[in-house]
Motif scaffolding. Structure first.
Motif, mmCIF file in Angstrom:
data_model
loop_
_atom_site.group_PDB
_atom_site.id
_atom_site.type_symbol
_atom_site.label_atom_id
_atom_site.label_comp_id
_atom_site.label_asym_id
_atom_site.label_seq_id
_atom_site.Cartn_x
_atom_site.Cartn_y
_atom_site.Cartn_z
ATOM 1 N N GLY A 114 0.791 -1.223 0.000
ATOM 2 C CA GLY A 114 0.000 0.000 0.000
ATOM 3 C C GLY A 114 0.825 1.275 0.000
ATOM 4 O O GLY A 114 0.279 2.363 0.068
ATOM 5 N N LEU A 115 2.138 1.136 -0.088
ATOM 6 C CA LEU A 115 3.026 2.295 -0.074
ATOM 7 C C LEU A 115 3.699 2.423 -1.436
ATOM 8 O O LEU A 115 4.389 1.505 -1.878
ATOM 9 C CB LEU A 115 4.082 2.126 1.025
ATOM 10 C CG LEU A 115 5.094 3.246 1.201
ATOM 11 C CD1 LEU A 115 4.401 4.552 1.574
ATOM 12 C CD2 LEU A 115 6.104 2.864 2.286
ATOM 13 N N GLU A 116 3.457 3.559 -2.106
ATOM 14 C CA GLU A 116 4.109 3.857 -3.383
ATOM 15 C C GLU A 116 4.848 5.182 -3.254
ATOM 16 O O GLU A 116 4.233 6.220 -3.036
ATOM 17 C CB GLU A 116 3.087 3.955 -4.517
ATOM 18 C CG GLU A 116 2.502 2.633 -4.940
ATOM 19 C CD GLU A 116 1.584 2.791 -6.133
ATOM 20 O OE1 GLU A 116 2.092 2.883 -7.276
ATOM 21 O OE2 GLU A 116 0.360 2.837 -5.913
ATOM 22 N N VAL A 117 6.164 5.113 -3.356
ATOM 23 C CA VAL A 117 7.021 6.293 -3.231
ATOM 24 C C VAL A 117 8.046 6.243 -4.346
ATOM 25 O O VAL A 117 8.688 5.201 -4.528
ATOM 26 C CB VAL A 117 7.732 6.320 -1.858
ATOM 27 C CG1 VAL A 117 8.687 7.488 -1.757
ATOM 28 C CG2 VAL A 117 6.713 6.358 -0.719
ATOM 29 N N PRO A 118 8.212 7.322 -5.101
ATOM 30 C CA PRO A 118 7.437 8.552 -5.102
ATOM 31 C C PRO A 118 5.958 8.292 -5.430
ATOM 32 O O PRO A 118 5.609 7.274 -6.016
ATOM 33 C CB PRO A 118 8.087 9.395 -6.205
ATOM 34 C CG PRO A 118 9.421 8.803 -6.453
ATOM 35 C CD PRO A 118 9.308 7.361 -6.072
ATOM 36 N N HIS A 119 5.121 9.249 -5.045
ATOM 37 C CA HIS A 119 3.692 9.124 -5.311
ATOM 38 C C HIS A 119 3.496 8.936 -6.811
ATOM 39 O O HIS A 119 4.070 9.667 -7.609
ATOM 40 C CB HIS A 119 2.951 10.376 -4.834
ATOM 41 C CG HIS A 119 1.477 10.220 -4.839
ATOM 42 N ND1 HIS A 119 0.738 10.280 -5.991
ATOM 43 C CD2 HIS A 119 0.609 9.986 -3.829
ATOM 44 C CE1 HIS A 119 -0.540 10.089 -5.689
ATOM 45 N NE2 HIS A 119 -0.646 9.904 -4.384
ATOM 46 N N PRO A 120 2.697 7.938 -7.220
ATOM 47 C CA PRO A 120 2.609 7.595 -8.645
ATOM 48 C C PRO A 120 2.042 8.680 -9.567
ATOM 49 O O PRO A 120 2.327 8.689 -10.751
ATOM 50 C CB PRO A 120 1.719 6.348 -8.663
ATOM 51 C CG PRO A 120 0.976 6.376 -7.372
ATOM 52 C CD PRO A 120 1.864 7.082 -6.381
ATOM 53 N N ARG A 121 1.250 9.607 -9.039
ATOM 54 C CA ARG A 121 0.632 10.620 -9.895
ATOM 55 C C ARG A 121 1.080 12.042 -9.561
ATOM 56 O O ARG A 121 0.472 13.008 -10.021
ATOM 57 C CB ARG A 121 -0.901 10.509 -9.802
ATOM 58 C CG ARG A 121 -1.420 9.219 -10.421
ATOM 59 C CD ARG A 121 -2.892 8.968 -10.145
ATOM 60 N NE ARG A 121 -3.235 8.888 -8.739
ATOM 61 C CZ ARG A 121 -2.995 7.847 -7.944
ATOM 62 N NH1 ARG A 121 -2.382 6.788 -8.416
ATOM 63 N NH2 ARG A 121 -3.339 7.860 -6.671
ATOM 64 N N TRP A 122 2.142 12.191 -8.799
ATOM 65 C CA TRP A 122 2.543 13.531 -8.361
ATOM 66 C C TRP A 122 2.794 14.465 -9.529
ATOM 67 O O TRP A 122 2.398 15.621 -9.496
ATOM 68 C CB TRP A 122 3.774 13.459 -7.444
ATOM 69 C CG TRP A 122 5.067 13.255 -8.173
ATOM 70 C CD1 TRP A 122 5.648 12.065 -8.506
ATOM 71 C CD2 TRP A 122 5.927 14.278 -8.671
ATOM 72 N NE1 TRP A 122 6.813 12.281 -9.194
ATOM 73 C CE2 TRP A 122 7.011 13.629 -9.302
ATOM 74 C CE3 TRP A 122 5.894 15.664 -8.660
ATOM 75 C CZ2 TRP A 122 8.046 14.327 -9.917
ATOM 76 C CZ3 TRP A 122 6.930 16.365 -9.258
ATOM 77 C CH2 TRP A 122 7.987 15.691 -9.876
ATOM 78 N N ALA A 123 3.447 13.975 -10.586
ATOM 79 C CA ALA A 123 3.864 14.837 -11.695
ATOM 80 C C ALA A 123 2.701 15.248 -12.602
ATOM 81 O O ALA A 123 2.852 16.132 -13.439
ATOM 82 C CB ALA A 123 4.946 14.150 -12.522
ATOM 83 N N GLU A 124 1.533 14.642 -12.433
ATOM 84 C CA GLU A 124 0.360 14.969 -13.245
ATOM 85 C C GLU A 124 -0.521 16.014 -12.575
ATOM 86 O O GLU A 124 -1.477 16.495 -13.174
ATOM 87 C CB GLU A 124 -0.494 13.703 -13.447
ATOM 88 C CG GLU A 124 0.243 12.549 -14.063
ATOM 89 C CD GLU A 124 -0.508 11.229 -13.861
ATOM 90 O OE1 GLU A 124 -1.680 11.244 -13.423
ATOM 91 O OE2 GLU A 124 0.100 10.179 -14.127
ATOM 92 N N ARG A 125 -0.235 16.327 -11.326
ATOM 93 C CA ARG A 125 -1.141 17.140 -10.522
ATOM 94 C C ARG A 125 -0.523 18.483 -10.181
ATOM 95 O O ARG A 125 0.365 18.572 -9.346
ATOM 96 C CB ARG A 125 -1.494 16.384 -9.246
ATOM 97 C CG ARG A 125 -2.214 15.092 -9.547
ATOM 98 C CD ARG A 125 -2.427 14.291 -8.316
ATOM 99 N NE ARG A 125 -3.413 13.241 -8.562
ATOM 100 C CZ ARG A 125 -3.755 12.334 -7.683
ATOM 101 N NH1 ARG A 125 -3.209 12.346 -6.482
ATOM 102 N NH2 ARG A 125 -4.640 11.435 -7.978
#
Length: 168
Positions: A114-125
């Motif tokens: 349940g942990l995804e780092v870096p956040h998978p959608r950070w660059a889209e937001r």
């Protein structure tokens, strides 16, 4: 290790909830404050039509911490729960008093439990990239080939994002 958190709220006293979440993050053992972005007011993204008018406040908080990321995952859950977050089954982007995400943690890349780092959608937001750019414009996150500032420059303009509070 430096950790970047994204904070968001679109229910109740949004600014107070961001401040409480920040203070709770900083109360974690072996953790110290490094930096924070201004607070931005943003139009909701990927929400049901009935939630489209419920603007978010978003910010980024940077800490230095010796805690393992797995500890942060459970700690964030406790912060969200203590501030009134209830997860609604089937409504991924439902309104919430607080949302805390790990954007990055040093050079770590994790995708398990349940942990995804870096956040998978950070660059889209833009609501994440803009405040991160305010505090770490030259940062290149693991698995990214461009700096935060370059990623921000490549995003389409967003009229739904404005500074809400410079100093909080």
């Amino acid at each position: 290790m430096e950790i970047g958190f994204s904070l968001g709220s679109n229910l109740y006293n949004r600014k107070r909830l961001l401040m409480q979440a920040k203070n709770l993050l900083l109360s974690a053992p072996r953790t110290k404050f490094v930096d924070q972005s201004p607070i931005y007011e943003t139009t909701p993204v990927d929400v049901l039509p009935q939630y489209q008018d419920m603007a978010y406040l978003n910010s980024v908080v940077i800490v230095e911490s010796e805690l393992p990321l797995e500890s942060w995952l459970s700690y964030i859950g406790k912060i969200e729960e203590s501030l009134g977050r209830e997860r609604i089954e089937g409504e991924r982007n439902a309104p919430r008093p607080i949302d805390v995400d790990i954007i990055y943690a040093g050079e770590q890349i994790i995708d398990s439990g349940g942990l995804e780092v870096p956040h998978p959608r950070w660059a889209e937001r833009r609501f994440v990239v803009q405040p991160l750019n305010d505090v770490r414009p030259n940062l290149i996150l693991p698995a990214a080939s461009k700096s935060v500032a370059q990623i921000l420059g490549a995003l389409p303009p967003d009229a739904g994002l404005s500074v809400y509070d410079e100093r909080w």
